[in-house]
Motif scaffolding. Sequence first.
Motif, mmCIF file in Angstrom:
data_model
loop_
_atom_site.group_PDB
_atom_site.id
_atom_site.type_symbol
_atom_site.label_atom_id
_atom_site.label_comp_id
_atom_site.label_asym_id
_atom_site.label_seq_id
_atom_site.Cartn_x
_atom_site.Cartn_y
_atom_site.Cartn_z
ATOM 1 N N VAL A 75 0.865 -1.184 0.000
ATOM 2 C CA VAL A 75 0.000 0.000 0.000
ATOM 3 C C VAL A 75 0.899 1.229 0.000
ATOM 4 O O VAL A 75 1.835 1.322 0.791
ATOM 5 C CB VAL A 75 -0.929 0.019 1.229
ATOM 6 N N ILE A 78 -3.705 6.068 0.496
ATOM 7 C CA ILE A 78 -5.071 5.690 0.866
ATOM 8 C C ILE A 78 -5.963 6.914 0.677
ATOM 9 O O ILE A 78 -5.563 8.036 1.016
ATOM 10 C CB ILE A 78 -5.139 5.235 2.340
ATOM 11 N N SER A 90 -9.995 3.536 0.259
ATOM 12 C CA SER A 90 -9.378 2.900 -0.905
ATOM 13 C C SER A 90 -7.861 2.878 -0.713
ATOM 14 O O SER A 90 -7.220 3.932 -0.651
ATOM 15 C CB SER A 90 -9.738 3.645 -2.189
ATOM 16 N N PHE A 91 -7.316 1.669 -0.606
ATOM 17 C CA PHE A 91 -5.890 1.444 -0.383
ATOM 18 C C PHE A 91 -5.239 1.212 -1.743
ATOM 19 O O PHE A 91 -5.409 0.143 -2.339
ATOM 20 C CB PHE A 91 -5.685 0.225 0.521
ATOM 21 N N LEU A 92 -4.490 2.185 -2.259
ATOM 22 C CA LEU A 92 -3.812 2.047 -3.542
ATOM 23 C C LEU A 92 -2.624 1.116 -3.351
ATOM 24 O O LEU A 92 -1.840 1.294 -2.407
ATOM 25 C CB LEU A 92 -3.344 3.404 -4.057
ATOM 26 N N VAL A 93 -2.512 0.099 -4.216
ATOM 27 C CA VAL A 93 -1.535 -0.960 -3.998
ATOM 28 C C VAL A 93 -0.670 -1.227 -5.222
ATOM 29 O O VAL A 93 -1.068 -0.978 -6.353
ATOM 30 C CB VAL A 93 -2.207 -2.294 -3.585
ATOM 31 N N ALA A 116 -6.769 -0.587 -6.542
ATOM 32 C CA ALA A 116 -6.882 -0.421 -5.090
ATOM 33 C C ALA A 116 -7.738 -1.520 -4.478
ATOM 34 O O ALA A 116 -8.557 -2.151 -5.151
ATOM 35 C CB ALA A 116 -7.514 0.939 -4.781
ATOM 36 N N TYR A 117 -7.536 -1.692 -3.178
ATOM 37 C CA TYR A 117 -8.462 -2.489 -2.380
ATOM 38 C C TYR A 117 -9.343 -1.473 -1.675
ATOM 39 O O TYR A 117 -8.850 -0.641 -0.901
ATOM 40 C CB TYR A 117 -7.732 -3.357 -1.351
ATOM 41 N N THR A 118 -10.632 -1.493 -1.981
ATOM 42 C CA THR A 118 -11.546 -0.572 -1.314
ATOM 43 C C THR A 118 -12.244 -1.303 -0.186
ATOM 44 O O THR A 118 -12.925 -2.315 -0.400
ATOM 45 C CB THR A 118 -12.568 0.022 -2.298
ATOM 46 N N ARG A 143 -10.602 10.477 -4.137
ATOM 47 C CA ARG A 143 -11.353 9.563 -4.989
ATOM 48 C C ARG A 143 -12.571 10.286 -5.508
ATOM 49 O O ARG A 143 -13.263 10.999 -4.775
ATOM 50 C CB ARG A 143 -11.769 8.334 -4.181
#
Length: 145
Positions: A75, A78, A90-93, A116-118, A143
Amino acid sequence: MSERMKAVSKEIAKQQKAKAVEYLRMLDIFKPYIQGFKQSDKVCFFENFGGFWVYQEPEIEKKMREIEEEHDCKVYAITHCKIDGDDMWSFLVVTSTPEEWGDLVYRDGNGFYAFAYTWNRSYEYGSEFGDVYIQSFGGGIRRIV
């Protein structure tokens, strides 16, 4: 895990971090935030372009570490917003698969799509991986719903 696998894993992690720094620059994130990430693995979360260190929010930092460990990703930023009343993080990865890295962030119009994992903090079952559309301004991101 063999010594060779550990070395490969360590090298991938180093490359993930370098790619994350590249994405932070692409998103025009405030330079001190990029330096904090490069030097100390400090991650920022952003609310309406304003940045805050994630360690200031222990629950969010814990969730970030869980995502990284469970999905073998890194990550690097965020975003936090409300969407239809739901609390969305939202975790930008950067994934652990280098072949995917060319498509994780790309410019589109006045913004960017980022993988991302939201995490839907309101309803866990609404959490998932996917692209989010973000805008960059003044060293921060947000976002776009």
